[in-house]
Design a protein around this motif. Structure first.
Motif, PDB file in Angstrom:
ATOM      1  N   ASP A 209      58.742  91.904  66.169  1.00 48.85           N
ATOM      2  CA  ASP A 209      58.382  90.779  67.049  1.00 48.85           C
ATOM      3  C   ASP A 209      56.990  90.213  66.768  1.00 48.85           C
ATOM      4  OD1 ASP A 209      58.896  88.833  68.960  1.00 48.85           O
ATOM      5  OD2 ASP A 209      58.210  90.074  70.638  1.00 48.85           O
TER       6      ASP A 209
ATOM      7  N   HIS B 189      64.159  92.716  73.300  1.00 48.98           N
ATOM      8  CA  HIS B 189      63.508  93.332  74.460  1.00 48.98           C
ATOM      9  C   HIS B 189      64.465  94.092  75.377  1.00 48.98           C
ATOM     10  CE1 HIS B 189      60.123  91.399  72.768  1.00 48.98           C
ATOM     11  NE2 HIS B 189      60.625  90.189  72.968  1.00 48.98           N
TER      12      HIS B 189
ATOM     13  N   HIS C 280      59.262  86.519  64.333  1.00 49.76           N
ATOM     14  CA  HIS C 280      59.074  85.056  64.328  1.00 49.76           C
ATOM     15  C   HIS C 280      58.166  84.680  63.158  1.00 49.76           C
ATOM     16  CE1 HIS C 280      60.246  84.552  68.726  1.00 49.76           C
ATOM     17  NE2 HIS C 280      60.022  85.857  68.666  1.00 49.76           N
TER      18      HIS C 280
ATOM     19  N   HIS D 196      64.048  91.608  64.778  1.00 47.41           N
ATOM     20  CA  HIS D 196      63.499  90.529  65.615  1.00 47.41           C
ATOM     21  C   HIS D 196      62.066  90.205  65.211  1.00 47.41           C
ATOM     22  CE1 HIS D 196      63.159  87.848  69.014  1.00 47.41           C
ATOM     23  NE2 HIS D 196      61.951  88.357  69.216  1.00 47.41           N
TER      24      HIS D 196
ATOM     25  N   HIS E  34      66.039  86.012  73.431  1.00 48.23           N
ATOM     26  CA  HIS E  34      65.241  86.988  74.180  1.00 48.23           C
ATOM     27  C   HIS E  34      65.882  87.197  75.549  1.00 48.23           C
ATOM     28  CE1 HIS E  34      62.265  85.019  71.474  1.00 48.23           C
ATOM     29  NE2 HIS E  34      61.727  86.216  71.400  1.00 48.23           N
TER      30      HIS E  34
HETATM   31 ZN    ZN Z   1      60.438  87.399  70.026  1.00 45.48          ZN
END
Ligand code: ZN
Ligand code: GUN
Length: 433
Positions: A320, A269, A77, A75, A230
């Motif tokens: 993340d 998460h 971005h 995960h 998420h």
């Molecule tokens: Zn994220």
């Protein structure tokens, strides 16, 4: 294209469990790995493999290093390269104040391409060879990302965010355009070279019921794609979701009701899931990505690995970035260990190694291709230097136990340890100092 590397090999052959069954881990102290056409062709003790190598095979001598599977970040971005280290906000404010404004810039494909290059260089210098990557709402950001990752020969999963509400101008699609653009991107990129596509609802708060519905239909139309989103990250977020989707039992149930839980669906998460939610994750095949540096940095909460594993969830680990604070999965594992410590749980070094390698591959249903150094698998691997710093060298020399060493590396190490990274049998990053 073939070559061999002589090094110590350290990897998991199966799931060691949280407390760390050491028999699941293999360490070959003087091994040779033969790579041909992007795959591992021979792996074994040097004494046994050396006589099998033809005279034409060049053997690179890295006997002072450890060869591990490339790390798998489930995960992250890429458009948040410039959001990393943003001060003083929790999730919803952090999105409004820092993240959304930054993501609006990715309508510009040149900006997206330049950022994708920077991002991929950081992943590779940290030893991450596969990641599940959020792009922005703009299809241009996906084209830029996959163009750059394919130029490096990487196995990457990525997708365009779908978001048709509760986001600023320049960062919204609509129920129809969101799936239309996603469909075009799936047709262009899914299974093109090593690329894999993920249908990417940002989170339920930024999608209308109509968009949730259309994403579920898209997921049914393309049962082989990934899904990434998420869930249950922050308490204020959860209260907001309950207001937006009042008829649902839980936040996770919103995704479930629209058909977005299945194998190859990765949910970042998952901090505030309950027993019913965790059981649904296992029953559907959806998997949690544990993102400790982000959960600490944005102040979201403490993920409980014991509960997730007891429910049968296939957990993996995510940086993340930019909610997370490091591209390094070694740094991420170190924070994962501390998050468990705060709950009285010990994350064993064997399980930590598994989380960043074979466990990630299993969560992504890629364990037939990635996650260990086995004949026939894709040759994505890293060379770690235990002597990269004086502190690492001294601590690594303390005990002749590879898992004790790995624990020191994840506690003390970072990109300085990653001497080289290989993907598809080619060196894609090499440390020069
Ligand atoms: Zn994220
Ligand atoms: N929830 C929705 N979007 C995001 C994001 O970009 N980062 C994190 N950490 N949580 C989110």
């Amino acid at each position: 294209m073939s070559f061999a590397i002589r090094a110590s090999v350290l990897h998991c052959l199966r799931d060691p469990g949280l407390s760390g069954d050491t028999r699941a881990v293999q360490c070959l102290r003087d091994a040779i790995v033969l790579v041909r056409n992007g795959k591992f062709e021979l792996v074994g003790d040097a004494a046994q493999i050396a006589p099998q190598l033809g005279d034409d095979i060049r053997v690179f001598d890295h006997r002072d290093k450890f060869l591990l599977p490339g790390f798998i970040d489930t995960h992250v971005h890429f458009p948040q390269v410039d959001v990393i280290a943003s001060y003083g906000a929790q999730l919803l404010e952090w999105l409004e104040k820092y993240t959304f404004p930054e993501e609006t810039k990715f309508v510009d494909e040149a900006h997206a391409a330049q950022t994708a290059r920077f991002f991929l260089d950081r992943l590779l210098e940290n030893g991450t060879t596969t990641a599940s990557v959020f792009c922005t709402v703009h299809p241009e950001s996906v084209n830029a990302f996959f163009s750059e990752s394919e130029a490096r020969g990487l196995r990457m999963i990525a997708g365009k965010c779908l978001m048709d509400r509760n986001a600023p101008d320049g960062l919204r699609d609509c129920a129809q355009s969101g799936v239309g653009e996603s469909r075009e991107l799936i047709e262009r990129w899914h299974h093109h070279q090593r690329s894999l596509y993920a249908i990417t609802p940002r989170f339920a708060a930024t999608s209308s019921e109509a968009q949730m519905q259309s994403m579920g239909e898209l997921a049914r139309e393309f049962p082989d794609t990934y899904i990434q989103s998420h869930v249950a990250e922050n308490k204020a977020e959860i209260e907001w979701i309950a207001k937006l989707f009042p008829s649902h039992r839980s936040y996770l149930d919103v995704y479930d009701a629209y058909g977005l839980l299945r194998d190859k669906a990765i949910y970042a998460h998952c901090i505030y899931l309950d027993d019913t939610d965790r059981a649904r994750m296992t029953a559907t095949g959806a998997t949690p990505s544990f993102c400790p540096t982000s959960n600490l940095f944005i102040g979201s909460g403490l993920y409980n690995l014991e509960q997730a594993l007891a429910a049968g969830n296939r957990v993996s680990i995510g940086s993340d970035v930019g909610g997370g604070t490091s591209y390094s999965l070694l740094r991420t594992l170190s924070e994962a260990y501390k998050v468990q410590q705060l709950q009285g749980i010990s994350l064993s070094p064997a399980y930590a190694l598994y989380l960043a390698t074979l466990g990630g591959a299993r969560a992504l249903s890629l364990d037939d291709k990635l996650g260990s150094i086995e004949v026939g698998k894709e040759a994505d691997f890293v060379l770690l230097d235990p002597n990269a710093t004086p502190v690492l060298a001294r601590r690594s020399a303390l005990r002749d136990d590879p898992l004790d060493m790995f624990f020191a590396w994840m506690t003390l190490g970072d990109d300085r340890m990653v001497a080289a990274t290989y993907a598809n049998g080619r060196c894609v990053s090499q440390r020069t100092n």
